[in-house]
Design an enzyme around this catalytic site. Structure first.
Site, PDB file in Angstrom:
ATOM      1  N   LYS A 146       5.781   5.667  -0.989  1.00 44.59           N
ATOM      2  CA  LYS A 146       6.596   6.453  -0.047  1.00 44.59           C
ATOM      3  C   LYS A 146       8.074   6.441  -0.406  1.00 44.59           C
ATOM      4  CE  LYS A 146       3.769   6.644   4.106  1.00 44.59           C
ATOM      5  NZ  LYS A 146       3.610   6.173   5.499  1.00 44.59           N
TER       6      LYS A 146
ATOM      7  N   HIS B  49      -6.041   3.758  -0.782  1.00 47.42           N
ATOM      8  CA  HIS B  49      -6.020   3.331   0.624  1.00 47.42           C
ATOM      9  C   HIS B  49      -6.180   4.465   1.629  1.00 47.42           C
ATOM     10  CE1 HIS B  49      -1.626   4.146   0.248  1.00 47.42           C
ATOM     11  NE2 HIS B  49      -1.625   4.261   1.572  1.00 47.42           N
ATOM     12  N   HIS B  50      -6.104   5.729   1.176  1.00 48.98           N
ATOM     13  CA  HIS B  50      -6.348   6.847   2.101  1.00 48.98           C
ATOM     14  C   HIS B  50      -7.663   7.564   1.811  1.00 48.98           C
ATOM     15  CE1 HIS B  50      -2.762   6.796   4.554  1.00 48.98           C
ATOM     16  NE2 HIS B  50      -2.009   6.617   3.478  1.00 48.98           N
TER      17      HIS B  50
ATOM     18  N   HIS C  77       0.806  -1.228   0.000  1.00 48.75           N
ATOM     19  CA  HIS C  77       0.000   0.000   0.000  1.00 48.75           C
ATOM     20  C   HIS C  77       0.838   1.277   0.000  1.00 48.75           C
ATOM     21  CE1 HIS C  77       0.739  -0.874   4.274  1.00 48.75           C
ATOM     22  NE2 HIS C  77       0.624   0.428   4.489  1.00 48.75           N
ATOM     23  N   ASP C  78       1.965   1.264   0.731  1.00 48.74           N
ATOM     24  CA  ASP C  78       2.769   2.486   0.863  1.00 48.74           C
ATOM     25  C   ASP C  78       3.996   2.505  -0.044  1.00 48.74           C
ATOM     26  OD1 ASP C  78       1.342   4.129   2.519  1.00 48.74           O
ATOM     27  OD2 ASP C  78       2.292   3.437   4.379  1.00 48.74           O
TER      28      ASP C  78
ATOM     29  N   ASP D 169      -5.700  -0.820   8.553  1.00 49.96           N
ATOM     30  CA  ASP D 169      -4.573   0.098   8.760  1.00 49.96           C
ATOM     31  C   ASP D 169      -4.745   0.873  10.068  1.00 49.96           C
ATOM     32  OD1 ASP D 169      -2.177   1.307   7.977  1.00 49.96           O
ATOM     33  OD2 ASP D 169      -3.209   2.971   6.996  1.00 49.96           O
TER      34      ASP D 169
ATOM     35  N   HIS E  41       1.822  10.051  -2.112  1.00 53.75           N
ATOM     36  CA  HIS E  41       2.334   8.674  -2.167  1.00 53.75           C
ATOM     37  C   HIS E  41       1.356   7.649  -2.742  1.00 53.75           C
ATOM     38  CE1 HIS E  41       0.585   7.982   1.934  1.00 53.75           C
ATOM     39  NE2 HIS E  41       0.541   6.718   1.542  1.00 53.75           N
TER      40      HIS E  41
HETATM   41 FE   LIG Z   1      -0.303   5.312   2.996  1.00 55.95          FE
END
Ligand SMILES: [Fe+2]
Length: 260
Positions: free
Chosen positions: A117, A167-168, A113-114, A196, A142
């Protein structure tokens, strides 16, 4: 004489018929053997194909794990965050949509998911104080960066891609980057948001201890139908404590190092 001749003719016919029958039996055996060889070859081809599929599948998993580890290595204090979130997320997904849970891309997306970043500078990623407006803008890029990364990978072009991008997002449309709301947000991403947050609340940080799962349940319930999809929140409530505790324990913090 006539009877003897008839006997001879009948005897000859019996011999001919026996020979013909024996030839047919031989031909049948040959066909059976050929069929047996064909089945063996088919089985071997299937076994080979299965082995190759397993090798490819293991390669996908190894690639995703390597990428996940590369992302998490920069963020030492979160430990095995991605692994925990993936495990929580799969528990919820199994209750809501078993087919979604069984899709390998769902787990890959949870783990990755990240991934976006990687493009966030260390000074922002590890800033101990609150981010200013510009830094927050970069940080909030991101999901889009991650989406661009995984969109070039064929085996991540479905649910994984959707989880990384959305996801955010929030159920009420107040999330980022696209500010989509409700069921416009892909289900896997809605499930992820709950998993999360569960991990964020229950994990230890250098500046505080993780809260209990019961506290996390209460806090997440408050965000039902605003931050979170109510169905995903209900699924969390339906997962027994011991399962969540086991995930938390098995993927406990492996490093207590402060962020570099
Ligand atoms: Fe994230």
């Amino acid at each position: 004489m006539a009877v003897g001749k008839l006997d001879n003719e009948l005897g000859g016919e019996v011999v001919r018929l026996r020979a013909e029958l024996a030839a047919q039996e031989r031909a049948l055996r040959a066909k059976e053997e050929e069929f047996g060889r064909y089945i063996s070859r088919l089985r071997e081809a299937l076994r080979k194909e299965k082995r190759q599929a397993e090798v490819v599948s293991r390669s996908y998993v190894a690639a995703v794990r390597a990428l996940t580890n590369a992302v998490e290595a920069r963020d030492a204090y979160t430990g095995k965050h991605a692994e925990r979130v993936a495990a929580y997320g799969l528990e919820l997904a199994t209750l809501i949509d078993p087919e979604l849970a069984a899709d390998p891309e769902t787990e890959f997306g949870f783990l990755l998911h990240d991934v976006g970043k990687v493009a966030v500078p260390d000074a922002i990623l590890h800033k101990p104080s609150a981010l200013n407006r510009e830094e927050m803008g970069l940080m909030r890029q991101h999901p889009v960066t991650g989406f661009e990364i995984v969109s070039h990978i064929d085996f991540l072009d479905g649910n994984a891609q959707r989880i990384v991008r959305y996801h955010h997002e929030r159920w009420d449309g107040e999330g980022y980057p696209d500010r989509i709301k409700g069921r416009d947000i892909p289900l896997a991403a809605r499930i992820f948001a709950v998993a999360d947050t569960l991990d964020a609340i229950t994990s230890d940080r250098p500046y505080r201890s993780g809260a209990s799962i019961a506290d996390a349940r209460r806090e997440i319930a408050l965000g039902s139908a605003t931050q979170f999809d109510p169905e995903a929140v209900d699924a969390l409530m339906a997962v027994p404590d011991d399962i969540l505790e086991r995930i938390r324990t098995e993927t406990a913090l492996t490093s207590t190092a402060a962020p570099a």
